[in-house]
Design an enzyme around this catalytic site. Structure first.
Site, PDB file in Angstrom:
ATOM      1  CG  ASP A   1     104.599  21.985 -33.413  1.00 28.76           C
ATOM      2  OD1 ASP A   1     104.343  23.038 -32.805  1.00 28.76           O
ATOM      3  OD2 ASP A   1     104.394  21.819 -34.625  1.00 28.76           O
ATOM      4  NE  ARG A   2     103.707  16.242 -25.115  1.00 28.40           N
ATOM      5  CZ  ARG A   2     102.639  15.612 -24.696  1.00 28.40           C
ATOM      6  NH1 ARG A   2     101.442  16.059 -25.033  1.00 28.40           N
ATOM      7  NH2 ARG A   2     102.743  14.549 -23.949  1.00 28.40           N
TER       8      ARG A   2
END
Length: 186
Positions: free
Chosen positions: A51-52
């Site tokens: 995930d970012r």
């Protein structure tokens, strides 16, 4: 993993805020950081996602079979995370993770988990919020699946939201010696 790796394998220490893809197809109007700002190697693609708002090991390869083996939960490749959580989970909470926590998309496979001392990591930009009134704790958590935001959902399910999430290893590969934003060949 079965058989030798036939292609190139790159180990990237993905910084916080970077998308796990080479282009930003988002509609936000502002360009977000992507892998292309860190890896200038043609023909490699991420094996799985991070995930970012997560950091750490991202394996990139040009070997499609290897990419599938890393990403597909049926191969049960262990992924170890260093997780900073709110408050200090007791043994009962950790036991829930070890036996398989119930998530909205079904029960998670049992995880290996233990409390650890705060690891010596790079500074995160931006830093994790600090609250004097709420202690935090670090866990080492190993899972063998990779559902969307799984580790965050698992810690939230036991009442200990994730503050910082660093993937330390995937199978036999780890971040040892790889600074944030840099990569090396495996």
């Amino acid at each position: 993993m079965s058989g030798p790796v036939s292609g190139r394998v790159i180990l990237l220490n993905k910084p916080f805020g970077v998308l796990s893809q080479f282009t930003d197809k988002g509609t936000s109007g502002s360009a977000r950081a992507t892998l292309s700002q860190f890896v200038d190697v043609p023909g490699v693609y991420p094996a799985g996602r991070l995930d970012r708002d997560s950091e750490g090991l991202l394996v990139l390869t040009d070997d499609g079979r290897l990419q599938a083996q890393i990403a597909d939960p049926k191969f049960k490749k262990p992924k170890t995370y260093l997780v900073q959580v709110e408050r200090i989970p007791d043994d009962a909470a950790l036991s829930v993770l070890r036996t398989g926590v119930d998530l909205k998309d079904g029960k998670a496979r049992p995880a290996k988990v233990r409390r650890i001392e705060a690891p010596s990591l790079w500074e995160r930009d931006p830093p994790v919020r600090f609250r004097k009134s709420v202690p935090d704790c670090w866990l080492e958590l190993t899972i063998t699946e990779g559902r969307n935001r799984q580790v965050r959902r698992m810690t939230a399910a036991i009442g200990h939201p994730t503050l910082r999430l660093v993937r330390w290893s995937v199978g036999e590969w780890s971040l040892d010696g790889i600074e944030s934003g840099t990569w090396r060949d495996a």
